[in-house]
Design an enzyme around this catalytic site. Structure first.
Site, mmCIF file in Angstrom:
data_model
loop_
_atom_site.group_PDB
_atom_site.id
_atom_site.type_symbol
_atom_site.label_atom_id
_atom_site.label_comp_id
_atom_site.label_asym_id
_atom_site.label_seq_id
_atom_site.Cartn_x
_atom_site.Cartn_y
_atom_site.Cartn_z
ATOM 1 N N GLU A 225 0.818 -1.215 0.000
ATOM 2 C CA GLU A 225 0.000 0.000 0.000
ATOM 3 C C GLU A 225 0.849 1.261 0.000
ATOM 4 O O GLU A 225 0.352 2.351 0.261
ATOM 5 C CB GLU A 225 -0.940 -0.007 1.215
ATOM 6 N N LYS A 365 -15.630 -1.386 2.746
ATOM 7 C CA LYS A 365 -14.952 -1.857 1.534
ATOM 8 C C LYS A 365 -16.006 -2.479 0.647
ATOM 9 O O LYS A 365 -16.629 -3.485 1.029
ATOM 10 C CB LYS A 365 -13.906 -2.908 1.902
ATOM 11 N N ARG A 394 -8.435 -1.373 -0.982
ATOM 12 C CA ARG A 394 -7.862 -2.667 -0.651
ATOM 13 C C ARG A 394 -6.361 -2.612 -0.931
ATOM 14 O O ARG A 394 -5.869 -1.695 -1.578
ATOM 15 C CB ARG A 394 -8.485 -3.811 -1.499
ATOM 16 N N SER A 395 -5.656 -3.647 -0.476
ATOM 17 C CA SER A 395 -4.217 -3.648 -0.755
ATOM 18 C C SER A 395 -3.949 -3.900 -2.237
ATOM 19 O O SER A 395 -2.939 -3.460 -2.773
ATOM 20 C CB SER A 395 -3.508 -4.679 0.129
HETATM 21 P P1 PGA Z 1 -6.559 -5.798 2.612
HETATM 22 O O1 PGA Z 1 -5.987 -4.796 3.696
HETATM 23 O O2 PGA Z 1 -7.085 -5.017 1.477
HETATM 24 O O3 PGA Z 1 -5.366 -6.650 2.263
HETATM 25 O O4 PGA Z 1 -7.639 -6.583 3.325
HETATM 26 C C1 PGA Z 1 -6.601 -3.599 4.064
HETATM 27 C C2 PGA Z 1 -7.030 -3.613 5.505
HETATM 28 O O5 PGA Z 1 -6.875 -4.622 6.235
HETATM 29 O O6 PGA Z 1 -7.603 -2.632 5.961
HETATM 30 ZN ZN ZN Z 2 -7.893 -3.610 8.092
#
Ligand code: PGA
Ligand code: ZN
Length: 444
Positions: A225, A365, A394-395
């Site tokens: 990120e 999300k 998201r990542s």
């Molecule tokens: P992820 O991470 O998109 O890999 O789930 C983002 C988060 O945990 O906030």
């Molecule tokens: Zn998170």
């Protein structure tokens, strides 16, 4: 009335080089909308299921040709002639076509691509910036079955720029360092505007890189990120570096800029205990420290006592509801306690949290739930109960900037995009700059 004349999906790549779904929706008027679906790495168990091909001969099994085919062959014929402005009916139709509670038959990635492309197409057909169209949908979500709109409602529902919550140091599943906590973030809470806050963030990020390098840690390479991924000895040190970087930028910790943690603790929870590696001196061969929920709450409280931390995300694991209740009664009055894996943007889980006094904010999300309408419903539920909303990337991201418009449309308190490195992140920060300018200069 605009009508959908063509829906087309294709496989494209995200910021990790993983395949993902892009959808275009064309209207008979010539208006067109396009959206690309993001993907998580530290995904929660309650999330809707993205469909991956599993064919090891292509992209190590991560291809999405089946999801693409589901859009082109099953969803497209069912939605031809549909009015893309009727978002909630369209999303209901998508859920019916899928027919499973977790969207695993057609794939949440197939459904979300169509759902978001429809919103873009509707905005284009109406000649509106996306955030205006999303704000109309947000208002509809607020009035369905409720009292008629009045002046307070109108003010509450007005579009507003969120404050960024920006990743500075990455650990967990997002970077190669040894930190257990996934993100160490900053929030420019004292900034008079989004753009001023963004300048502070960039300044602090630069100072932090220099400080890390001078102290002998990695201060250039970045994680998924865009945050730095130094091998710091413990989580505490990461927070300490943030405070020093805020001061080095000429800003005041707490008054100007506060710290947020995404503990992402589901990923080191073994069902009964939290297994932390980076607590105390690093000994690669040593066993992790095993903490129960109350011991981890004690550690979090100690961090809150020592540092200007005003937000903790996923402080406890996604199924540790009893621990979450105690965490909320201990720290809920002092900091925002945000449920990510815990709540999964799912209205049922948010309802349970509200009823049982768990958390006080929701991470939002879109691909955790799989349609725009359900996302708005979750946000509505949270807002009505006095819970804060943080719209999140998201990542695995792309040039798609829909979440920037969503955060403004719903007047979300914060937006979590990652760091201010890597263009899939900057595209969203830049979109917010354009919206800020638009809101300041245009009356529409
Ligand atoms: P992820 O991470 O998109 O890999 O789930 C983002 C988060 O945990 O906030
Ligand atoms: Zn998170």
């Amino acid at each position: 009335m605009p009508t959908i004349s063509r829906i087309h999906a294709r496989e494209v790549l995200d910021s990790r080089g993983d395949p993902t779904v892009e959808v275009e929706i064309h209207c008979s008027s010539g208006a067109m909308g396009r959206a690309i679906v993001p993907a998580g790495a530290s995904t929660g168990r309650a999330e809707a299921r993205e469909l991956r091909d599993g064919d090891p001969a292509r992209y190590d099994g991560r291809g999405v040709l089946a999801a693409v085919a589901n859009v082109n062959d099953q969803i497209a014929p069912a939605l031809l002639g549909f009015d893309p402005c009727r978002q909630s009916e369209l999303d209901q139709r998508l859920c019916q076509l899928d027919g499973t509670p977790d969207k695993s038959r057609l794939g949440a990635n197939a459904l979300l691509g169509v759902s978001l492309a429809a919103a873009h197409a509707a905005a284009a057909a109406g000649g509106l910036p996306l955030f205006r169209h999303l704000n109309d949908l947000w208002r509809q979500a607020g009035t369905t079955g409720g009292a008629p709109a009045d002046a307070t409602f109108d003010k509450d529902m007005a579009p507003r720029l969120p404050m960024p919550m920006t990743n500075m140091i990455s650990g967990g599943l997002h970077a190669g360092g040894n930190l257990d906590f996934q993100d160490f973030l900053i929030m420019p809470v004292g900034a008079v505007s989004y753009s001023v806050g963004l300048e502070w963030i960039v300044r602090i990020h630069r100072r932090l890189g220099r400080l890390l390098t001078e102290a002998g840690f990695e201060g250039r390479l970045v994680g998924d990120e865009g945050g730095y991924g130094p091998r710091l000895p413990d989580n505490r040190q990461a927070a300490a570096f943030l405070v020093t970087a805020i001061e080095a930028a000429g800003l005041r910790p707490l008054d100007d800029v506060t710290i947020a943690l995404d503990v992402a603790s589901s990923h080191f929870f073994d069902g009964s205990h939290y297994r932390l590696r980076a607590e105390g001196p690093v000994r690669p061969d040593s066993d992790p420290v095993r903490l129960d929920s109350d011991q981890l709450i004690d550690r979090l409280q100690a961090l809150v006592d020592e540092f200007p931390i005003t937000l903790i995300e996923d402080g406890l694991a996604e199924d540790d509801w009893d621990g979450w209740r105690r965490l909320t009664s201990r720290l809920g009055g002092r900091v925002r306690l945000v449920g990510d894996d815990l709540l999964a943007t799912n209205p049922d889980r948010v309802r349970r949290a509200i009823e049982s006094g768990v958390a006080n904010s929701v991470l939002v999300k879109l691909n955790q739930i799989g349609t725009l309408s359900e996302t708005l419903q979750t946000m509505r539920l949270a807002r009505t109960a006095g819970y804060g909303c943080i719209v999140s990337a998201r990542s695995g991201e792309t040039e798609d900037v829909t979440i920037a418009d969503l955060a403004v449309a719903t007047a979300a308190e914060f937006i979590k995009i990652g760091s201010i490195q890597r263009s899939e992140r900057l595209a969203k920060y830049n979109r917010l700059l354009a919206i800020e300018e638009h809101l300041a200069t245009c009356a529409d």
